[in-house]
Scaffold this motif. Sequence first.
Motif, short mmCIF file in Angstrom:
data_model
loop_
_atom_site.label_atom_id
_atom_site.label_comp_id
_atom_site.label_asym_id
_atom_site.label_seq_id
_atom_site.Cartn_x
_atom_site.Cartn_y
_atom_site.Cartn_z
N PRO A 11 -0.70 16.08 17.95
CA PRO A 11 -0.67 14.81 18.68
C PRO A 11 -0.11 13.69 17.81
CG PRO A 11 -2.89 15.35 17.97
CD PRO A 11 -2.06 16.55 17.67
N PRO A 12 0.35 12.59 18.42
CA PRO A 12 0.82 11.48 17.60
C PRO A 12 -0.32 10.90 16.78
CG PRO A 12 0.69 10.85 19.90
CD PRO A 12 0.47 12.32 19.84
N GLY A 13 0.03 10.41 15.60
CA GLY A 13 -1.00 9.89 14.71
C GLY A 13 -1.69 10.99 13.92
N TYR A 14 -1.03 12.10 13.71
CA TYR A 14 -1.62 13.18 12.92
C TYR A 14 -1.31 12.94 11.44
CZ TYR A 14 -2.63 17.88 11.28
OH TYR A 14 -3.15 18.95 10.61
N ASP A 15 -2.36 12.77 10.66
CA ASP A 15 -2.21 12.47 9.24
C ASP A 15 -2.01 13.77 8.47
OD1 ASP A 15 -2.50 11.75 6.58
OD2 ASP A 15 -4.20 10.45 6.94
N ARG A 16 -0.82 13.98 7.92
CA ARG A 16 -0.52 15.27 7.28
C ARG A 16 -1.19 15.40 5.92
NH1 ARG A 16 5.70 16.38 7.38
NH2 ARG A 16 5.02 18.44 6.75
N ALA A 17 -1.54 14.30 5.31
CA ALA A 17 -2.18 14.42 3.99
C ALA A 17 -3.66 14.76 4.14
CB ALA A 17 -2.02 13.12 3.21
N ARG A 18 -4.32 14.24 5.15
CA ARG A 18 -5.73 14.54 5.36
C ARG A 18 -5.90 15.71 6.31
NH1 ARG A 18 -4.66 10.51 2.31
NH2 ARG A 18 -3.64 9.59 4.11
N GLY A 19 -4.87 16.03 7.07
CA GLY A 19 -4.96 17.16 7.99
C GLY A 19 -5.79 16.86 9.21
N GLY A 20 -5.66 15.65 9.76
CA GLY A 20 -6.44 15.34 10.97
C GLY A 20 -5.80 14.19 11.71
N GLU A 21 -6.22 14.04 12.96
CA GLU A 21 -5.70 12.94 13.76
C GLU A 21 -6.53 11.70 13.45
OE1 GLU A 21 -5.86 14.06 17.79
OE2 GLU A 21 -5.26 12.07 18.53
N ILE A 22 -5.88 10.54 13.33
CA ILE A 22 -6.64 9.37 12.90
C ILE A 22 -7.50 8.85 14.05
CG2 ILE A 22 -4.96 8.74 11.18
CD1 ILE A 22 -4.01 6.55 13.10
N GLY A 23 -8.52 8.09 13.66
CA GLY A 23 -9.49 7.67 14.66
C GLY A 23 -9.03 6.47 15.47
N LEU A 69 3.47 7.48 16.12
CA LEU A 69 4.43 8.35 15.45
C LEU A 69 4.00 9.80 15.57
CD1 LEU A 69 6.93 7.87 13.63
CD2 LEU A 69 5.42 8.19 11.72
N THR A 70 4.93 10.67 15.93
CA THR A 70 4.63 12.11 15.89
C THR A 70 5.14 12.65 14.57
OG1 THR A 70 5.13 12.09 18.22
CG2 THR A 70 4.86 14.23 17.18
N THR A 71 4.23 13.17 13.78
CA THR A 71 4.63 13.61 12.44
C THR A 71 4.94 15.09 12.36
OG1 THR A 71 2.31 13.88 11.93
CG2 THR A 71 3.35 11.84 11.23
N GLU A 72 4.29 15.88 13.23
CA GLU A 72 4.49 17.30 13.09
C GLU A 72 4.61 17.91 14.48
OE1 GLU A 72 2.05 18.74 9.82
OE2 GLU A 72 1.96 20.67 10.84
N VAL A 88 0.86 -1.19 0.00
CA VAL A 88 0.00 0.00 0.00
C VAL A 88 0.89 1.23 0.00
CG1 VAL A 88 -1.96 -1.05 1.13
CG2 VAL A 88 -0.20 -0.01 2.50
N VAL A 89 0.32 2.34 -0.46
CA VAL A 89 1.04 3.61 -0.50
C VAL A 89 0.36 4.56 0.47
CG1 VAL A 89 1.51 5.61 -1.96
CG2 VAL A 89 1.84 3.32 -2.84
N PHE A 90 1.15 5.18 1.33
CA PHE A 90 0.58 5.96 2.41
C PHE A 90 1.31 7.29 2.48
CE2 PHE A 90 -1.23 7.17 6.22
CZ PHE A 90 -0.31 7.32 7.24
N GLY A 91 0.55 8.40 2.46
CA GLY A 91 1.21 9.69 2.45
C GLY A 91 1.05 10.48 3.72
N GLY A 92 0.67 9.84 4.82
CA GLY A 92 0.36 10.60 6.02
C GLY A 92 1.57 11.23 6.68
N VAL A 93 2.74 10.64 6.51
CA VAL A 93 3.93 11.17 7.18
C VAL A 93 4.52 12.33 6.38
CG1 VAL A 93 6.24 10.61 7.95
CG2 VAL A 93 4.41 8.98 8.26
#
Lengths: 176, 738
Positions: free
Chosen positions: B694-706, B687-690, B620-625
């Motif tokens: 908070p950890p688990g913040y998806d930078r491509a969608r702009g939100g914290e995952i559920g 993972l802290t991305t930004e 899979v390809v994932f762009g959240g980081v």
Amino acid sequence: MAPKSDLQTLATGSGVSDGSDQSSIDPIFHLLRILPFSFLRPPRLRLRIPSFTLPSPMTVYALILLTYFLVVSGFVYDVIVEPPGIGSTQDPITGTIRPVVFMSGRVNGQYIIEGLSSGFMFVLGGIGIVMLDLALDKNKAKSVKASYAVAGVSSIVIGYVMSMLFIRIKIPGYLH
Amino acid sequence: MGGKSEPAKSESMATTTTSPDLINSSFFSFKSLKLKTKQQELLLRIAILGLVYILAFIARLFSVLRYESMIHEFDPYFNYRTTLFLTEKGFYEFWNWFDSESWYPLGRIIGGTLYPGLMVTAALIYWALRFLRFFVHIREVCVLTAPFFASNTTLVAYFFGKEIWDTGAGLVAAVLIAICPGYISRSVAGSYDNEAVAIFALLLTFYLFVKAVNTGSLAWALGSAFGYFYMVSAWGGYVFIINLVPLYVLVLLITGRYSMRLYIAYNCMYILGMLLAMQIRFVGFQHVQSGEHMGAMGVFLLMQVFYFLDWVKYQLNDTKLFQTFLRITVTSAILVGGIALGVGTASGYISPWTGRFYSLLDPTYAKDHIPIIASVSEHQPTAWSSFMFDYHILLFLFPAGLYFCFKRLSDATIFIVMYGLTSLYFAGVMVRLILVATPAVCLISAIAVSATVKNLTSLLRTKQKVSQTGSTKGAGSSKASSKVTLDQSQPFQKNGAIALLVGVFYLLSRYAIHCTWVTSEAYSSPSIVLAARGAHGNRILFDDYREAYYWLRQNTPTDAKIMSWWDYGYQITAMGNRTVIVDNNTWNNTHIATVGRAMSSNEDEAYEIMRSLDVNYVLVVFGGVTGYSSDDINKFLWMVRIGGGVFPVIKEPDYLVNGEFRVDKGASPKMLNCLMYKLCYYRFGELTTEYGKPPGYDRARGGEIGNKDIKLEHLEEAYTTSNWIVRIYRVKPPTNRL
């Protein structure tokens, strides 16, 4: 080729036998003359088959310019994606709805009005060049030529400047 | 050069007799270089064309200089793999190739389902270079094929412009098409795709056909038939040629321009072109069986009717008799043709228009019926900014060029007008087809530029002639006064013409600046290596894709089967050298829907599907980081739609909340539990991305995952690349029964 030669012999045959009032070789005509119209009386009408004349090149050009305007304004995009006529954002502080003319964020997206206005600018620039060419036509009065030239140059300048302005608003990083 | 020096020497000999010997003997070398005007013009033209040729090549080399010489995008990787196979195994193996490494377990008949023109061209160039003892790698040849053919296209554009208007328009057309972004976008170095060669073949076919219509020569018509054959072998867009040329012939017949030249040109091109096209296995008998090719056949029969009528008219001397004969023949010909078409379509011998081409005529068709076609971003309709981006000034020059073409109608200008209008309409329907419209737009704009510049420069020149005739004639006082007033306005006109010429050159220079900027910023990214600006403005490269494919190549068993979304299939087979389930060919919708269903189901159901397909690894390809927005989560809804199109069990509203696609806490439960979600966000919650988020913040969608605490039961993580862009999971074998 067989059906055509049959029709021809039939036509010439009937033409020879009935040469008095109609010298037509059309077999359908003769068939119709016998079958319904031997007892039915057709009314006297003054109809002509409409003749098909080709329009002049400049008429066709005007129609083509209209189609060009529609295509370049992204008309097909408007019909399929159905974007709003004009976008809107909400001011985060005051809460009022402010209109947004240019859809930002991507190159291949537009609102309807921004498409139409950009298309109009392109057509204006094109017509400016056409008017420049008309200004150099030798068969007109000098004042007409001068006004054509002025109108042409101003159209080109306005069209180009506005198009550059639009693209700069739409794509913030343009030419950087 | 030898021919040029002889008349120069004779000129210099003539001057030495009239001038002192000393000076001229020292200036002999300069005098011998003085050429006649015609030779100067030829030299200028050749120099311009040479510079344009080099310019077209080097403008496309941005990505090779910035990154390295590699193949871009997705489709070119398949073309590269087939070219590699061709050069290694030879032509017969290539033609008979059945590939069991893609579309497992179905396989793909590659020999019969591709357009071989591009691969054969690159292989021929490769073998020619090897014959000359230049031992280059086939990858270099593949990368540089597109710029080479773009340079050749500029030459063809010059000749085409010369045919339509004059040499000035030809030169301007060559320059415009060399740097036009609409063409560069698909022919940059590394973009080893069918269009690289196809646009050259398209323009060559059109040029040869117009030349055949203008001259009526059988040789040029034969050339256009071979050009058509090259186009058919190169790209599926040949359907455009086989429909535009009959449409053009029809328009000529309607406007009363039927002539023997047209008859010879069209007949030769159609018959020979059709026979040659049938040599390509992928095309087969479509020229007589497919609905898209019936227009050409109909016009062919109509031409025979016209010729027959012409001959009958010549034999008969009675015009009235001929008129009736004409009416009967035309009606019966149309009737017979219509009946034949009806019978053919009803019996099923003539297949209807395929979805891809039907959606060009009815753009709303794909959105409702064929989601795979609608999902490709290149197939979206075009907005005004895409036109502006790809054409810039040419959008102004196009209507002006049309005006000039209409002012001086001839067979050739009618053709270019039709080509321009039809291709521009199709470019409005689909962004990808801006490429097909580019040569027409460049040619018509070149006509506008050339005609305008000619008008302005003639304005600069005529004033001298007028003042000369005024002085030599010396006619009556009224004439003299009018000449005087003309002389008084001459300087104003001259200044005005110079100002306008400066304006024209300014606009053309802005066009060149725009094209260079667009090429450098927008169209030179290899898209397999991602680039971003770092905090200090420096360029950071993400080479995750190639990292993952090479991991697959080196760390998995050779018979491993990889399941991923169809976008990455070609790259996995070419670089990873492993078998894939689905790839970019998208010929089997049900197979793709099965993969889509597996990605959107929960883990247990997906495991069933994966076991039935023998899948060993999932990619899979994932762009959240990194904030990469073209990842699988953003494509997820298309997987749902395509899967749902075949398996009604998958319903799109289940994955949406109030019509909105969310991945945070408020996402729908089906979304939070599906396989794609789990595979993308596994261990992401730690993972802290930004900074500051908070950890688990998806930078491509702009939100914290559920759902941060994800447990996988049937899969285990095999590899995640350094920036988390590509994630590979191993499918565990079923547990032993106790």
